[in-house]
Structure formats: C-alpha cells, structure tokens
Write an enzyme that holds these catalytic residues in place. Structure first.
Site, PDB file in Angstrom:
ATOM      1  N   SER A 265       0.866  -1.168   0.000  1.00 13.75           N
ATOM      2  CA  SER A 265       0.000   0.000   0.000  1.00 13.75           C
ATOM      3  C   SER A 265       0.907   1.223   0.000  1.00 13.75           C
ATOM      4  CB  SER A 265      -0.890  -0.014   1.248  1.00 13.75           C
ATOM      5  OG  SER A 265      -1.957   0.886   1.089  1.00 13.75           O
ATOM      6  N   GLU A 266       0.751   2.107  -0.992  1.00 13.23           N
ATOM      7  CA  GLU A 266       1.760   3.156  -1.175  1.00 13.23           C
ATOM      8  C   GLU A 266       1.782   4.182  -0.047  1.00 13.23           C
ATOM      9  OE1 GLU A 266      -0.680   2.522  -3.423  1.00 13.23           O
ATOM     10  OE2 GLU A 266      -1.528   4.382  -4.240  1.00 13.23           O
ATOM     11  N   ASN A 267       0.772   4.166   0.816  1.00  7.85           N
ATOM     12  CA  ASN A 267       0.831   5.064   1.974  1.00  7.85           C
ATOM     13  C   ASN A 267       1.723   4.503   3.080  1.00  7.85           C
ATOM     14  OD1 ASN A 267      -1.351   3.159   2.064  1.00  7.85           O
ATOM     15  ND2 ASN A 267      -2.101   4.161   3.904  1.00  7.85           N
TER      16      ASN A 267
END
Lengths: 218, 235
Positions: free
Chosen positions: A53-55
């Site tokens: 998840s890029e966060n």
C-alpha cells in the site's frame, strides 16, 4: 447473480479474477483503487503474494472486524484494513523508493483511456474532473509489469482502448496488459503492438473489433 | 533546551508569516497534525503555500484552511474526496502544483537532506514534465525535480520522548517523516510524551534533531474516511 443478459462478457469480479491469473508465487504487488482492489480476493490458494500500500505498508491484511477498526491503519484508498504477522510499515519516501526503484513486480490499475502504444490516462478530464494522479505516475514509471483493468467502453459507448489518448497522460508507453469486460490484450515488450489473446465468454473477435478503435494484432 | 510547549498556539509563536511555505504530514485524514492546523487557521496567516499529499476533506484537516482562503497554492498529488479543493482549483481560485505522490515524498526528503534536485522517471512524457529538464541515463529519459525546503513543517507522531525523538504508528507515519525533515523548523504534535529513556533508541523513527518544538495533542478523535469491515463467521 448472473442473469441471461449478463452471461456475456466478464463482471467486475471476473475481470479481477482474470487479472489474478497473472500473479506468481512470491510477487510483491500494488493494487489500484476500484476493480483492481478486488484482485486481492482472487489470489490463488497456496501462493504467497504480498500486497503493498503506497501510503506505507507491505502485507495488507483483510478488512478488520468491527471491533478491530483502527484509524491509523488504512490502505491507499483510505479504507480501514488489518495487518498480517509479516506486515511492515514505512514512510511515504521509502514506499515510493520501492515503487520507483523497480522492486514491485506487478501493479493493477484502472484507466479512463489506454492507447495502442501503451500510453495510459487516468487522472483528469480538463475543465471537468480532477482527482490528481496520486501514486499512479510513480507506479507506471517504476513497477515491472503494468496491467490495466477497465470497462471496454465508456458509459457513452465510446471505446477506451484507442489509437491516441485524448486526456492528459499518466504514463507514456508503459502498459503491458489490458483486461476489459470483453477481452484481454497483451504485448511481450514495449516495442510490440498489443495482441488480442483472450475473449470473455460469449464475446466474438468481431465484436471486440467493432468496439475498439485501437490497432492491435489478432 | 525545553522543546515541550503547552499549546499549538504557543508552539507556533513567532514562526508564522504571510506567504510562507509549510510542509504538512498525513495521508487523507490519517496522521494529520490537526491541532497545529487549527492553530494555523486561528492565527489568520495567509497566502500560504502548502506541500501536503492531500488537503484533508471538506472541513477536516487542511480543508479548514482552504475554506478560510488562507491557502494560495497547494503542492499535492490528490484532491479527490475534497469538493472544496476541486471547486477552488477548477474555478481558478487556488493554484495547485500537481505532483506525483512519490515525487512529492522524494522532494520533501531531498529538500531536508540538502539535495536541491533529483532525476526521476515518474512523469516523463506527461504534463508533469512540462518545463522541466529531461536527461537521459543509460538510454532512458528522466526529468529533473526540485527538493522542497519549507519554512515550517507540521507533523503528527504517536509517541515522543522529552528530547523530541519520535515514533509513528502504523500507516499514520506516511508523509510525516519526509515532511518533518523538509522544514527549516519542525513542530510536532503527539499522542503521548514519555520521559527520556523510555523509547528504544533502535526503534526511533524520527530522531530528535528534526523536532524543534513539541506539543501533547491528545485526546484525539481520529476520523476515518471509509470504514470497511468484514463479518465474523458464525461459530
């Protein structure tokens, strides 16, 4: 609930299941928002696939139980999620170092348009709609394999797999595979044209040709 | 040196001025420095340039500063989920420098690390590349992006010790870490302040050198944008 009218072509879930066939054991994968997120429900049994998840997380778990909802634990679509024993957390710069640095094996993204040269547009319609590119430009620039999952035609009926994108680009010559509700197109490298490699149930090659303006190999 | 202040207002004393650039942590509503944002709003400071991945939602987080028109320009990757942001931008009332999420994170990190610019593949051949230097390395094109050196960073941590060492929690770390390093001065708000020696030095996410001022922001009523759950299987 499939009705007679729906037996032709793939549903959103079936498109996600088709994309899941591209997963391989040991892959690290980033899934976009919408249909791509559904790919997570279709990971073949016995296969280890780690979702990024890029966060700032590797190892996305399923949605939490009601009593385990945590506002500090969300995916890139801002949905609450859970962690796995193998999960790890990191900051956004480290997250995109993974993405940009070519460490992610596969990403599945939605799109508004894809061109026959593999360009993708999915972040704005000038004067009408703007959401921003989020992490999509970084993903298409850095991930090893880019799969687009989208409806074959827009609600207006207009083709979305077209000779040249009309909307501002997210990436140029980056898409490897396109999965629509009607068919699958693939190219082995970025110098080759897309080839129609699969038809959804009840769909003919002729129908795909009628509903597509992009040039491709059959 | 005492880093702990009694309120967000006090911690921002003397740091705010019209036309300044602020780097803010957070992703959506996760890990946003809400006490400090409230104090910035209350100060009335204006013509702000804010580097932040999003701008909160309509009346949460940085969305509050948009509503009061204190923001001149946003440097962001995503404006979805915020109608006022999208409206102000489409109406030409707000300047937005759309920056890919990874490029924004790296611009903040680089700025804080003394790196004024870097080359990236992200955005090549798109609007993002317009006006930027293109350079070829090993046969591939890259564009030059600038580091961001903000006048002030505002971030949210989970725990801090009294010296300013910070630990984040789960995905609330996000942009807080790179944003914290980008500012000439960083003010942090946390959920808990513990005595020096209580945190494992090997587990510090943001070393104290970056945190110049600190406030206890608790209690927090953390907001969730999209609550998604699964049902327990019947026993």
């Amino acid at each position: 609930m499939a009705t007679a009218a729906e037996t032709k072509g793939w549903t959103r879930d079936q498109m996600a299941a088709r994309a899941a066939k591209e997963l391989r054991d040991g892959y690290y994968v980033n899934l976009g928002i919408g249909i791509p997120t559904l790919v997570a429900n279709n990971i073949p049994g016995g296969m280890t696939v780690t979702l990024q998840s890029e966060n700032g997380m590797l190892g996305i778990g399923p949605f939490p139980y009601e009593d385990q909802v945590d506002p500090d634990l969300i995916n890139a679509g801002k949905q609450t999620i859970s962690e796995l024993p193998s999960s790890s957390y990191f900051d956004s710069a480290a997250s995109f170092a993974m993405i940009r640095g070519g460490h992610i094996d596969l990403t599945v993204l939605g799109a508004m348009e894809v061109s026959e040269k593999g360009d993708i547009a999915n972040w704005m319609i000038p004067g009408k709609m703007i959401k921003g590119m989020g992490g999509a430009m970084d993903l298409v620039a850095g991930v090893k394999k880019i799969i687009v999952v989208m409806e074959h035609n827009a609600k207006s009926g207009d083709p979305k797999f077209i000779p040249e994108c009309t909307l501002p680009l997210t990436g140029k010559n980056v898409v490897d595979m396109i999965i629509t509700d009607l068919a699958v197109f693939h190219r082995p490298d970025h110098d080759s044209p897309f080839k129609l490699i699969e038809l959804a149930p009840g769909v003919t090659a002729e129908e795909v040709r009628e509903k597509t303006t992009a040039n491709y190999v059959e | 040196m005492q880093k702990i202040y009694s309120s967000a207002e006090e911690a921002l004393q003397g740091l705010l001025f019209d036309g300044m650039t602020i780097a803010a942590g957070g992703f959506g509503l996760c890990g946003i420095p809400e006490r400090l944002i409230d104090a910035i709003q209350a100060s009335g400071v204006k013509d702000l340039t804010i580097a932040s991945n999003n701008a909160g939602i309509d009346n949460e987080g940085l969305g509050k500063l948009l509503r009061t028109r204190q923001v001149k320009k946003m440097i962001s990757s995503y404006v979805g989920e915020n109608k006022e942001f999208e409206r102000q931008f489409l109406a030409g009332e707000l300047e937005v420098e759309f920056t890919p999420q990874g490029t924004l994170a790296e611009r903040l990190r680089a700025g804080g690390a003394g790196i004024p610019g870097f080359y990236t593949k992200t955005g090549v051949g798109t609007q993002v590349a317009e006006g930027k230097e293109v350079k070829s390395f090993d046969g591939e094109d890259y564009i030059l992006e600038r580091g961001i050196r903000a006048d002030l960073s505002v971030v949210k941590g989970w725990k801090a010790d009294e010296s300013g060492n910070l630990v984040f929690r789960k995905t609330a770390r996000n942009f807080n870490q790179p944003a914290a390093t980008s500012g000439k001065i960083c003010v942090a708000e946390v959920e808990e302040i513990v005595p020096v020696g209580s945190l494992d030095p090997d587990g510090i996410h943001l070393p104290s050198i970056y945190v110049k001022r600190l406030i206890l922001g608790a209690p927090y009523d953390k907001k969730i944008e999209f609550k998604t759950v699964r049902q327990r299987e019947a026993a």
